[in-house]
Write an enzyme that holds these catalytic residues in place. Sequence first.
Site, PDB file in Angstrom:
ATOM      1  N   ALA A  33       0.830  -1.209   0.000  1.00 44.04           N
ATOM      2  CA  ALA A  33       0.000   0.000   0.000  1.00 44.04           C
ATOM      3  C   ALA A  33       0.855   1.244   0.000  1.00 44.04           C
ATOM      4  CB  ALA A  33      -0.911   0.012   1.224  1.00 44.04           C
ATOM      5  N   ASN A  34       0.240   2.357  -0.375  1.00 43.25           N
ATOM      6  CA  ASN A  34       0.856   3.669  -0.205  1.00 43.25           C
ATOM      7  C   ASN A  34       0.412   4.246   1.130  1.00 43.25           C
ATOM      8  OD1 ASN A  34       1.450   3.321  -2.969  1.00 43.25           O
ATOM      9  ND2 ASN A  34       1.384   5.530  -3.274  1.00 43.25           N
ATOM     10  N   ARG A  35       1.189   5.155   1.649  1.00 47.70           N
ATOM     11  CA  ARG A  35       0.843   5.855   2.876  1.00 47.70           C
ATOM     12  C   ARG A  35      -0.182   6.934   2.532  1.00 47.70           C
ATOM     13  NH1 ARG A  35       4.090   5.804   7.449  1.00 47.70           N
ATOM     14  NH2 ARG A  35       6.018   5.167   6.469  1.00 47.70           N
ATOM     15  N   SER A  36      -1.383   6.835   3.061  1.00 48.20           N
ATOM     16  CA  SER A  36      -2.409   7.855   2.821  1.00 48.20           C
ATOM     17  C   SER A  36      -3.517   7.697   3.845  1.00 48.20           C
ATOM     18  CB  SER A  36      -3.009   7.683   1.414  1.00 48.20           C
ATOM     19  OG  SER A  36      -4.152   8.503   1.257  1.00 48.20           O
TER      20      SER A  36
END
Length: 221
Positions: A33-36
């Site tokens: 995942a991306n950090r968001s």
Amino acid sequence: ALAPRAAGVLAGRHVLVTAGPTHEPIDPVRYIANRSSGKQGFAIAAALAELGARVTLVAGPVALATPAGVDRVDVETAAEMAAAVGAALPADAAVMVAAVADWRVEQAAAQKLKKDAAAPAPLALVANPDILAGLSTDPRRPRLLVGFAAETEQVVAHATAKRARKGADWIVANDVSGDVMGGDANAVQLVTAQGFETWERLPKAAVAARLAERIAAALAG
Ligand code: CTP
Ligand code: CA
């Protein structure tokens, strides 16, 4: 008789917003995942709805309440997000705030990978579709297409290149070298065909309100 409620400046408009990360499964219990946090995208959806727009919010996995008056579609992966965006068209404007994972695992394992193996097999990755770039060449392209760009250096240069490469009208460039991630304030620069503007560091809700006003003005023009 009561006076009719004043219609907002975006009444009758449909605006599509993507927000949050995507999760790309490795196996049933693990993902890339991306950090968001999704906070900026959700704030933008809320601000657009406050101006009277019909808002479709395509949200990756986040821990946030749905803003008042917003139609929310929850997705997990980039492929699901792309499908939900396509299903939500047509739209007058689209604001792509999601931090979409650029790659997914080619073949997610059906069963949990066990660490008793000597070493984990390397993950074979394949590129995810670029949802923003795809929308820019779609016959149903929204009239105003806004992308975001999280950058840690050369913010305007990277965002200007991204605007051209992805066929967006505007890029909201986000300097994430500080403590923006998960925080409540944001320092952004708005890159358009005319150049760029630097906005002062603002609460995410204020960035959202200002962007929603700009979108309303662009759609009115
Ligand atoms: N985006 C998208 N689909 C993807 C990747 C990105 O729609 N598969 C959108 C994002 O929602 C954002 C914009 O494209 O509006 C820019 O995303 P970003 O990750 O900054 O750009 P990339 O082209 O993926 O470049 P890089 O990650 O290498 O900086
Ligand atoms: Ca990316």
